[in-house]
Every structure is written in C-alpha cells, then in structure tokens.
Design a protein around this motif. Sequence first.
Motif, PDB file in Angstrom:
ATOM      1  N   ALA A  79      67.728  53.183  33.027  1.00 29.69           N
ATOM      2  CA  ALA A  79      66.937  51.309  33.142  1.00 29.69           C
ATOM      3  C   ALA A  79      67.348  51.041  34.799  1.00 29.69           C
ATOM      4  O   ALA A  79      66.627  49.750  34.617  1.00 29.69           O
ATOM      5  CB  ALA A  79      68.439  51.301  31.550  1.00 29.69           C
ATOM      6  N   VAL A  80      68.026  51.389  35.446  1.00 29.31           N
ATOM      7  CA  VAL A  80      68.605  51.194  36.138  1.00 29.31           C
ATOM      8  C   VAL A  80      67.737  52.061  37.612  1.00 29.31           C
ATOM      9  O   VAL A  80      67.516  51.696  39.212  1.00 29.31           O
ATOM     10  CB  VAL A  80      69.953  51.408  36.633  1.00 29.31           C
ATOM     11  N   GLY A  81      66.617  51.825  36.636  1.00 29.31           N
ATOM     12  CA  GLY A  81      65.371  52.800  38.121  1.00 29.31           C
ATOM     13  C   GLY A  81      65.656  53.534  38.860  1.00 29.31           C
ATOM     14  O   GLY A  81      65.630  53.948  39.880  1.00 29.31           O
ATOM     15  N   LYS A  82      66.356  54.745  38.411  1.00 29.08           N
ATOM     16  CA  LYS A  82      66.473  55.743  39.145  1.00 29.08           C
ATOM     17  C   LYS A  82      67.848  55.384  40.609  1.00 29.08           C
ATOM     18  O   LYS A  82      67.687  56.056  41.260  1.00 29.08           O
ATOM     19  CB  LYS A  82      65.612  56.957  39.702  1.00 29.08           C
ATOM     20  N   SER A  83      68.562  54.921  39.950  1.00 28.98           N
ATOM     21  CA  SER A  83      69.266  54.100  40.879  1.00 28.98           C
ATOM     22  C   SER A  83      70.983  54.199  41.406  1.00 28.98           C
ATOM     23  O   SER A  83      71.346  54.869  40.268  1.00 28.98           O
ATOM     24  CB  SER A  83      68.846  52.858  41.702  1.00 28.98           C
ATOM     25  N   ALA A  84      71.117  53.990  42.538  1.00 30.32           N
ATOM     26  CA  ALA A  84      72.789  53.990  42.465  1.00 30.32           C
ATOM     27  C   ALA A  84      72.891  52.595  43.130  1.00 30.32           C
ATOM     28  O   ALA A  84      72.875  52.112  44.068  1.00 30.32           O
ATOM     29  CB  ALA A  84      73.583  54.976  43.437  1.00 30.32           C
ATOM     30  N   LEU A  85      74.844  52.134  42.612  1.00 27.62           N
ATOM     31  CA  LEU A  85      74.996  50.831  43.177  1.00 27.62           C
ATOM     32  C   LEU A  85      76.579  51.339  44.296  1.00 27.62           C
ATOM     33  O   LEU A  85      77.073  52.396  44.038  1.00 27.62           O
ATOM     34  CB  LEU A  85      76.156  50.495  42.515  1.00 27.62           C
ATOM     35  N   PHE A  86      75.150  50.376  45.928  1.00 22.23           N
ATOM     36  CA  PHE A  86      76.500  50.407  46.997  1.00 22.23           C
ATOM     37  C   PHE A  86      77.203  48.977  47.226  1.00 22.23           C
ATOM     38  O   PHE A  86      76.434  48.464  46.881  1.00 22.23           O
ATOM     39  CB  PHE A  86      75.398  50.832  47.984  1.00 22.23           C
ATOM     40  N   LEU A  87      78.767  49.390  47.304  1.00 28.34           N
ATOM     41  CA  LEU A  87      79.093  48.178  47.908  1.00 28.34           C
ATOM     42  C   LEU A  87      79.143  48.276  49.101  1.00 28.34           C
ATOM     43  O   LEU A  87      79.809  49.334  49.564  1.00 28.34           O
ATOM     44  CB  LEU A  87      80.851  47.678  47.146  1.00 28.34           C
ATOM     45  N   VAL A  88      78.690  47.486  50.065  1.00 30.02           N
ATOM     46  CA  VAL A  88      79.784  47.632  51.713  1.00 30.02           C
ATOM     47  C   VAL A  88      80.163  46.232  51.889  1.00 30.02           C
ATOM     48  O   VAL A  88      79.572  45.063  51.933  1.00 30.02           O
ATOM     49  CB  VAL A  88      77.488  47.513  52.296  1.00 30.02           C
ATOM     50  N   ASN A 189      62.839  61.156  42.648  1.00 31.70           N
ATOM     51  CA  ASN A 189      61.969  60.664  43.638  1.00 31.70           C
ATOM     52  C   ASN A 189      61.397  59.792  43.705  1.00 31.70           C
ATOM     53  O   ASN A 189      60.788  58.744  43.690  1.00 31.70           O
ATOM     54  CB  ASN A 189      60.763  61.643  45.074  1.00 31.70           C
ATOM     55  N   ALA A 190      60.656  59.912  41.990  1.00 31.50           N
ATOM     56  CA  ALA A 190      59.666  58.722  41.347  1.00 31.50           C
ATOM     57  C   ALA A 190      60.490  57.201  41.169  1.00 31.50           C
ATOM     58  O   ALA A 190      60.868  57.308  40.194  1.00 31.50           O
ATOM     59  CB  ALA A 190      58.624  58.818  39.890  1.00 31.50           C
ATOM     60  N   ALA A 191      60.803  56.190  41.955  1.00 26.72           N
ATOM     61  CA  ALA A 191      61.485  55.101  41.674  1.00 26.72           C
ATOM     62  C   ALA A 191      61.221  54.561  40.308  1.00 26.72           C
ATOM     63  O   ALA A 191      59.780  54.150  40.487  1.00 26.72           O
ATOM     64  CB  ALA A 191      62.422  54.530  43.260  1.00 26.72           C
ATOM     65  N   GLU A 192      61.924  54.144  39.594  1.00 32.68           N
ATOM     66  CA  GLU A 192      60.947  52.876  38.876  1.00 32.68           C
ATOM     67  C   GLU A 192      61.251  51.575  38.794  1.00 32.68           C
ATOM     68  O   GLU A 192      62.868  51.371  39.297  1.00 32.68           O
ATOM     69  CB  GLU A 192      61.324  53.666  37.588  1.00 32.68           C
ATOM     70  N   LYS A 193      60.701  50.786  38.220  1.00 32.18           N
ATOM     71  CA  LYS A 193      61.344  48.914  38.419  1.00 32.18           C
ATOM     72  C   LYS A 193      62.922  49.105  37.256  1.00 32.18           C
ATOM     73  O   LYS A 193      63.099  49.453  36.790  1.00 32.18           O
ATOM     74  CB  LYS A 193      60.600  48.223  37.435  1.00 32.18           C
ATOM     75  N   PRO A 194      63.393  48.935  38.171  1.00 29.51           N
ATOM     76  CA  PRO A 194      64.830  48.826  37.642  1.00 29.51           C
ATOM     77  C   PRO A 194      65.184  47.579  35.896  1.00 29.51           C
ATOM     78  O   PRO A 194      64.468  46.185  36.667  1.00 29.51           O
ATOM     79  CB  PRO A 194      65.562  47.971  38.108  1.00 29.51           C
ATOM     80  N   ASP A 195      65.507  47.665  35.246  1.00 33.44           N
ATOM     81  CA  ASP A 195      65.426  46.281  33.976  1.00 33.44           C
ATOM     82  C   ASP A 195      67.193  45.820  34.684  1.00 33.44           C
ATOM     83  O   ASP A 195      68.138  46.487  34.994  1.00 33.44           O
ATOM     84  CB  ASP A 195      65.872  47.147  32.805  1.00 33.44           C
TER      85      ASP A 195
END
Length: 214
Positions: A79-88, A189-195
């Motif tokens: 659902a989040v597009g095969k991603s992680a959250l970063f706080l910088v 490696n195939a990123a998807e559009k996040p909801d």
Amino acid sequence: MFSRRSVIAGAALALGAMSRAGAQIVKINPPSEGAVRPEDIDKRVERDAVDFKQRVPQGAERHITFDFVFPHDPDEYRAVGKSALFLVVAVSQNAEELPLRRVYTRAGGRDVEIALLGRPRRLQTPAGSIARGVFGAYRSDAFYLAPVGPLMTENVVLCDFARNRTGFAIYRGEPFHVPDFIRDDPDRNAAEKPDTRAVKAFLDREYPGFGVLD
C-alpha cells in the motif's frame, strides 16, 4: 526477531577538529521498537550532542540524526509503494544550509532520489542546550518515502545541504536489514505508486504528533 526501527547519527567535524576538513563521525545506535514522537527526537539530538562533545570538544559544522522504519506487514508494504519511512533531522551552524536540498541513496553505481513527504518543523535548537553549542542553532526536520529495493544492496544514503556541503553520508555500510516479507519479494525493485491514505496511516502510527500530512 526483526527490530523495525534503527537510528543513525552523523556529524561533520568543525574545521580544525581533525587534520582533514569535512571529516565525519557516523554512529549507529541499537535498533528499537515503538512509535517516535517529537520530544523523543529532541532528546536524541541532545544525546548525540553530548556523545559528540566527548569525542570532539570543538564541535561540528553540521549534524544529521536519521530514523527509519519499514512497513509492518505485506499489505502495508504494498500500500505504501514498497517503501520505508525516513525521518532526517538536520542541524547546522549556518542557517543558509537548511532545509536540505535533497536526500538520495547510491546503489549499484547510481543515485536514487528519495521522495520528500513533508517538513513538519523548521526550528532552532533550544538556547542553552548542548546541541546548540555543539551542532549549531539551526534545525530542519523532514520525512521521506524511500523505495526499499536500493536499500537492500550495498549502499550509502546521502544528503545535500542547501549550501556548502553535498554528498554528506547519512548512512554508509552494509545493506539495510529488512523484514522477511520484503526480502522474499522477487519484485521488490519494482516500486509501486503509494496510496496517500496508507502512507498517512503509516506515518501517524510510527511518528505521532508530527502532523506531516494533516
């Protein structure tokens, strides 16, 4: 057992602190569980300053505290597009260096941009704090959504400040440790559009109180 969150801190040494200008100290703190709130990050920045001052009393030109977290299950991962959250969290002696111009990962010989979600706060380190004396008065926090594929190779996560410093290493070393459902995904490696709603729910659960996507 997989620990979902890790914290990394890095600082560029002040001129004259070492023989080579621009040298960095990077520290990887133990992984942790649970949500992170604004006051938790404030305390981390102060702890980083205490630790850094013991190593280099002269202080630093700029500093990064970096917190990241992966989705908690396969459904959220997709659902989040095969991603992680970063706080910088960036702190600098020079106001013109902030906010950061970009954050990116370098994997397989190429740079992959990490998408900015929002900047909840641009603020100053508290007067009288150790962080202000060691890292500087100026601070900018920002959240990013990072594709997991590049994070699973030998890589480095970098940022460019608005002025004076590019290629600042936020993280350098072994591939990130990820949950099994990400490691076992042949299409990671195939990123998807996040909801957008899923990203907001992810962000609100892991980083309550920042109000990035409100």
